[in-house]
Write an enzyme that holds these catalytic residues in place. Structure first.
Site: not given
Ligand code: ARG
Length: 453
Positions: A156, A277, A283, A290
């Protein structure tokens, strides 16, 4: 030029031609179409449709064409034939004249396309098995490097019990091994040759289809002509193996994205597979992972698309089936590059052992151990579970892990708790107790790594 002009008096519209032509997609089966044509020419000689000399001439021309196509697959796209079968036939006629017009005797594009596509699927299946094997190797190497690295295990998305990082790696090894097995099963099932089934009813020439199947490298010939020209199970199977494997890749990507996040800080992905970024200089984004997670969507989409395309098709061949290739080709390309990308990402992963250890210590992931300790002292598990639940609430209130509660405090929860409890609450103790097959104890993981190697 189409291969079927005789019956027509009117012209086809440009829009229809654009709509109907499949060459821009099926040009990728040029090699398979040529190889199938060579075998078909040989089969025609056995039933005296072609002489030995004619077969030799056709084989020579087809072999030349094969070499040209292998050197430059995109050359096919320079012509505007209807499909790859038409293209090969047109090129053959250009090379050997009228003899080329004999090759299609007793053959239909329906058994031809079914054969070509199966040959193509088989080749791809073999390539994919070795890509999966590479990824498995890389994960086993990472497991070996991180055998002693403690990682919080989750259910979970809440810290549950500690495991080792190696144990996490080996979980994905199991999944990718099943994918290899699935591929093997699919390849085994598609190892049958439809060639010689004609348009739908079978060919009118007494060709030995078993010998023809062997000549093409198939295990045997298919048994029913109607099924043979309309069966696309091999496409569905490859799409479904690809979908399941993409789900595995996607779940692995999701774990890595989370582990790589600032919040977790469990690992760092290498510069060669991350991006920055344009606005925020700090970043370092896990784009590769992804994209693997994202591309899973189009793979599963292609499976769904093909299922729906096939769903209500009457026997036998229908042009709907021409829609099988675009999604399949895209899926194989996508699966291939995702597997390659995953290997590159895994190679560069740097695990932060201190951080994962710290995280495993937090979140009361040794609560089960305390319950097991009480069980060992004679308390029934259900009761022990309740006692520890109460202890955890108290520990949370004091903002302390269980092992930092003094013995007097612990005794308030159960009189059976003694000083020896602390040795059971260490991470090492939690790990070492998982000794049954499949558990995360160091010994079991070491054995698992040895077995994989
Ligand atoms: N381009 C077709 C396909 O991919 C080949 C088979 C055409 N057969 C036919 N009867 N029109 O399915």
């Amino acid at each position: 030029m189409a291969l079927w002009g005789g019956r027509f008096t009117g012209q086809t519209s440009d829009l229809f031609k654009q709509f109907n032509d499949s060459l821009p997609v099926d040009y990728r089966m040029a090699e398979q179409d040529i190889v199938g044509s060579i075998s078909w020419a040989r089969a025609l000689a056995t039933v005296n449709v072609l002489t030995a000399q004619e077969v030799a001439d056709l084989e020579k021309a087809l072999t030349d064409l094969l070499a040209q196509v292998q050197a430059d697959p995109a050359m096919v796209l320079l012509d505007d034939a209807e499909d790859i079968h038409s293209w090969v036939e047109i090129k053959l006629i250009e090379a050997v004249g009228d003899l080329g017009k004999k090759l299609h005797t007793g053959r239909s594009r329906n058994d031809q396309v079914a054969t070509d596509l199966k040959l193509w699927c088989r080749q791809q299946g073999e390539d994919l098995k070795s890509l999966l094997a590479n990824l498995i190797d890389e994960l086993v190497k990472l497991a070996e490097r991180e055998q002693d690295t403690v990682l919080p295990g989750y259910t979970h998305l809440q810290r549950a019990q500690p495991v080792t990082f190696a144990h996490w790696c080996l979980a994905y090894v199991e999944m990718f091994e099943r994918d290899v097995q699935r591929l093997n099963n699919a390849l085994e099932l598609m190892n049958t040759s439809p060639l010689g089934c004609g348009a739908l009813a079978g060919t009118a020439y007494a060709i030995d289809r078993e010998a023809l199947a062997k000549d093409l490298g198939f295990g045997r010939a298919t048994r029913n002509s109607l099924d043979s020209v309309s069966d696309r199970d091999h496409v569905l199977e490859l799409l479904s193996v690809a979908s399941i494997s993409s789900v595995h890749l996607s779940r692995m990507a999701e774990d890595i994205i989370f582990y790589n996040s600032g919040e977790a800080g469990f690992l760092e992905m290498a510069d060669d597979v991350t991006s920055g970024s344009s606005l925020m200089p700090q970043k370092k984004n896990p784009d590769a992972m992804e994209l693997i997670r994202g591309k899973c969507g189009r793979v599963v989409g292609s499976l769904t698309g093909m299922m729906v395309t096939m769903k209500a098709l009457p026997l036998a061949y229908n042009k709907d089936m021409q829609e099988d290739k675009e999604g399949l080709f895209d899926t194989i390309d996508t699966w291939t590059i995702c597997l390659q990308m995953a290997v590159l990402c895994i190679q560069g992963i740097k695990v932060n052992k201190e951080r994962t250890y710290q995280a495993a210590q937090q979140g009361y992931s040794n609560a089960t151990e305390l319950a097991d300790y009480l069980v060992a002292k004679g308390i029934p598990f259900r009761e022990a579970h309740h006692i520890v639940g109460v202890a955890v609430v108290a520990a949370i209130a004091e903002k302390k892990p269980l092992e930092e509660l003094p013995i007097e405090k612990l005794k308030e929860f159960s009189a059976v708790i003694e000083d020896d409890v602390y040795q059971h609450l260490t991470i090492e103790a939690c790990l070492e107790k998982r000794v049954a097959l499949g558990g995360t104890s160091k010994e079991r993981v070491k054995e698992a790594i040895a077995a994989k190697k």
